[in-house]
Design an enzyme around this catalytic site. Sequence first.
Site, PDB file in Angstrom:
ATOM      1  N   LYS A 139       1.114   6.479   7.906  1.00 23.33           N
ATOM      2  CA  LYS A 139       0.378   6.855   6.968  1.00 23.33           C
ATOM      3  C   LYS A 139      -1.104   6.299   7.099  1.00 23.33           C
ATOM      4  O   LYS A 139      -1.934   6.900   6.527  1.00 23.33           O
ATOM      5  CB  LYS A 139       0.705   6.638   5.535  1.00 23.33           C
ATOM      6  CG  LYS A 139       2.253   7.297   5.039  1.00 23.33           C
ATOM      7  CD  LYS A 139       2.449   6.877   3.625  1.00 23.33           C
ATOM      8  CE  LYS A 139       3.633   7.389   3.072  1.00 23.33           C
ATOM      9  NZ  LYS A 139       3.961   6.840   1.678  1.00 23.33           N
ATOM     10  N   TRP A 162       0.841  -1.170  -0.047  1.00 21.62           N
ATOM     11  CA  TRP A 162      -0.082   0.086  -0.066  1.00 21.62           C
ATOM     12  C   TRP A 162       0.818   1.204  -0.045  1.00 21.62           C
ATOM     13  O   TRP A 162       0.245   2.424   0.032  1.00 21.62           O
ATOM     14  CB  TRP A 162      -0.949  -0.021   1.073  1.00 21.62           C
ATOM     15  CG  TRP A 162      -1.956  -1.335   1.312  1.00 21.62           C
ATOM     16  CD1 TRP A 162      -2.952  -1.654   0.786  1.00 21.62           C
ATOM     17  CD2 TRP A 162      -1.486  -2.444   2.040  1.00 21.62           C
ATOM     18  NE1 TRP A 162      -3.511  -2.484   1.071  1.00 21.62           N
ATOM     19  CE2 TRP A 162      -2.484  -3.419   1.603  1.00 21.62           C
ATOM     20  CE3 TRP A 162      -0.461  -2.960   2.701  1.00 21.62           C
ATOM     21  CZ2 TRP A 162      -2.705  -4.578   2.430  1.00 21.62           C
ATOM     22  CZ3 TRP A 162      -0.501  -4.130   3.450  1.00 21.62           C
ATOM     23  CH2 TRP A 162      -1.487  -5.093   3.155  1.00 21.62           C
ATOM     24  N   ASP A 163       2.229   1.224  -0.016  1.00 18.25           N
ATOM     25  CA  ASP A 163       3.051   2.390  -0.104  1.00 18.25           C
ATOM     26  C   ASP A 163       3.056   3.100   1.316  1.00 18.25           C
ATOM     27  O   ASP A 163       2.914   4.371   1.559  1.00 18.25           O
ATOM     28  CB  ASP A 163       2.683   3.548  -0.967  1.00 18.25           C
ATOM     29  CG  ASP A 163       3.942   4.517  -1.146  1.00 18.25           C
ATOM     30  OD1 ASP A 163       4.745   4.457  -0.649  1.00 18.25           O
ATOM     31  OD2 ASP A 163       3.447   5.374  -1.781  1.00 18.25           O
ATOM     32  N   TYR A 164       2.767   2.044   2.549  1.00 19.73           N
ATOM     33  CA  TYR A 164       2.680   2.756   3.738  1.00 19.73           C
ATOM     34  C   TYR A 164       4.141   2.927   4.586  1.00 19.73           C
ATOM     35  O   TYR A 164       4.144   2.354   5.548  1.00 19.73           O
ATOM     36  CB  TYR A 164       1.712   1.628   4.596  1.00 19.73           C
ATOM     37  CG  TYR A 164       0.102   1.976   4.418  1.00 19.73           C
ATOM     38  CD1 TYR A 164      -0.179   3.076   3.685  1.00 19.73           C
ATOM     39  CD2 TYR A 164      -0.564   0.998   4.459  1.00 19.73           C
ATOM     40  CE1 TYR A 164      -1.713   3.091   3.549  1.00 19.73           C
ATOM     41  CE2 TYR A 164      -1.939   1.042   4.324  1.00 19.73           C
ATOM     42  CZ  TYR A 164      -2.376   2.253   3.660  1.00 19.73           C
ATOM     43  OH  TYR A 164      -3.783   2.162   3.398  1.00 19.73           O
ATOM     44  N   ASP A 165       4.936   3.845   3.821  1.00 20.49           N
ATOM     45  CA  ASP A 165       6.112   4.013   4.423  1.00 20.49           C
ATOM     46  C   ASP A 165       5.862   4.678   5.763  1.00 20.49           C
ATOM     47  O   ASP A 165       4.777   5.479   6.001  1.00 20.49           O
ATOM     48  CB  ASP A 165       6.706   4.866   3.364  1.00 20.49           C
ATOM     49  CG  ASP A 165       7.090   4.596   2.192  1.00 20.49           C
ATOM     50  OD1 ASP A 165       7.072   3.268   1.737  1.00 20.49           O
ATOM     51  OD2 ASP A 165       7.464   5.459   1.258  1.00 20.49           O
TER      52      ASP A 165
END
Length: 656
Positions: free
Chosen positions: A358, A330-333
């Site tokens: 995020k 999910w691009d949850y950096d």
Amino acid sequence: MTIKALVCASLLLASNPYSYGQAPRKAAAVHPAGEWPAYGNDAGGMRYSPLNQVNDKNVASLKVAWTYQTGELGLYEGTEAMKKAAFEATPIMIGRTLYFSTPAARVFAVDAATGKEQWVYDPAINLHTGYSEVTSRGVSAWPAGGSDKGKGASRIFVATIDGRLIALDAKTGKPISSFGDRGTVDLNKGMGGTISVTSPPAIIGNTIIVGSAMGDNQRFDYPPGTVRAYDVITGALKWGWDPIPRDSTNKAWYTWNGPKAHKTGAANAWATLSVDAARDMVFVPTSSPSPDYYGGERLGQNLYGNSIVALRASTGKLVWYYQVVHHDLWDYDIAAQPVLTDIMKAGKKVPAVIVGTKMGHIFILDRTTGIPLFPVEERRVPASDIPGEEAWPTQPFPVLPAPLGIQSVGEKDAWGPTEEAKEGAKKRIAQLRNKGIFTPPSYEGSVMTPGNAGGIHWGGMCVDPKERLLITNINILPAIIRMVPRERQAELEGKGSAVVRGEMGMQRGTPYVMNRDYLFQVDEKGVMMQTTPPWGTLVAIDLNSGLKKWEVPLGYMLDPQKYPGAEKWGSLNFGGAIVTSGNLIFVAASRDGHLRAFDSHTGAELWKYLLPAGGQATPMTYELDGKQYIVMAAGGHGKFSTKMGDYVVAFALEKP
């Protein structure tokens, strides 16, 4: 290893973080109360100032004290930089000098009382190169902690988007020839590709520690996200730590599965690092392994991606870790700087690290062990229906503090300025896969909320240690993620399919191309959100109880004259807040271009000022000659489409 075995292993690892004992405690650096010597003021990123000359009783009298212009925009002529450039810097103040960097990593020193220029250093970055980001959030000073027995800073360090670490003489701005190669260390060396750095490095003792940034979603085998430490005097490499295990002796090796898994790239730390000098520890917030949205080439839990990792600062050895997302799709950096503060538990003061995400999830952990200080539950989440993908079956959910921002989107959440627009939003949402915050990407499109832009974005959090408050601003921008089989991409593009509107990530080395869109519409009226407001808020959380104290809309996106009530709808925002002993929170960040002051006890707006350009940065404050200043970089944000400029604006009371 089977999924069942991996689940058991993950639960064991989550409850028993690796711990390697504590180093002898050293005296922490102390700086004069009037200075702001690091990006987050202190090295642990609390962004708190004990100054109170400007306070909740007199803030309405703030006026512009001085303005400085960098001339930055002239550099962008004939390049594509204007579309990406973002003046996100927070200046630092040491002695009588303010130091800051521009998007092109030019470093400025100006007189903190008058704004008069003292020196400028230009690293001459080639802006014709296609960098993913064109920004620099600030510089770092050595000795860390500010003034060294009244001598002030000796060296100023800047890390650049073209992968250089540069040491400058704090008095003259000239490169220090004895550091690295005539003042520069090449951060691309040994990385197998090019990297960028957008955040100021961390400094602890005579060690400078730097992470990296790299473009997302274009390939499987990005360079490794190695965090590296260098000697501040010579530039010699001291150690490197790779978040992805490259050999089977690493305890995390078996959390990566598949023939190419250990060749994955990224999981880098692009956010600001925090350090605890007393414990010889550096806290590293890692990001998603590459690519962000497809993990079929890297099955498993993927330690130490998406984790807060505590390393021994002197050696780079792992002390403990805590993973906030397993097998990220999910691009949850972790985009925010970890905040180091103390928490009261059972009447005792416990050193803590606060991790904002995020997802709107906030993890408050024991700083020495990584064990949660508030309850966290491992809950079942939806499975993937993409062939080749295996979403991790559970994810950690903090019970307290409660998640921020909407955690799922349904037809009931549809919004539009007219009934017709609202119905259009409702139909769009109904067509998407929507099973909560960890809905995996899908062919038809999956809603992910609060979204890859936050929740808590790079603007991060601040802490009032006196009032025991955690303050943060958040975004609510649901993303729509589709997986497009690679062989169908050309066909869909040729037909002009609506499926491929928005951003395309090629994800080379995988079977799929990624398409990312958002729940808004863009027309002649501008950006029109499709979910119920607010779209951006400012939140305060009681750190003693973990409960929310207040939440208010932050800024506005639509003209209140045309859309009555718009000032209560909040705005998407980038940039963070600071808090002071004067019971004030200062924050800009929103699309309407104002710097605002809020009452830290109630969230009431007390003052605002329309900046000369977009304020997508975090302010700072300092005191000099008996006067308190609040300073804000106002240069706009190309991707965020706010007004561009090149201003640094200082505010003060006319009669302190």
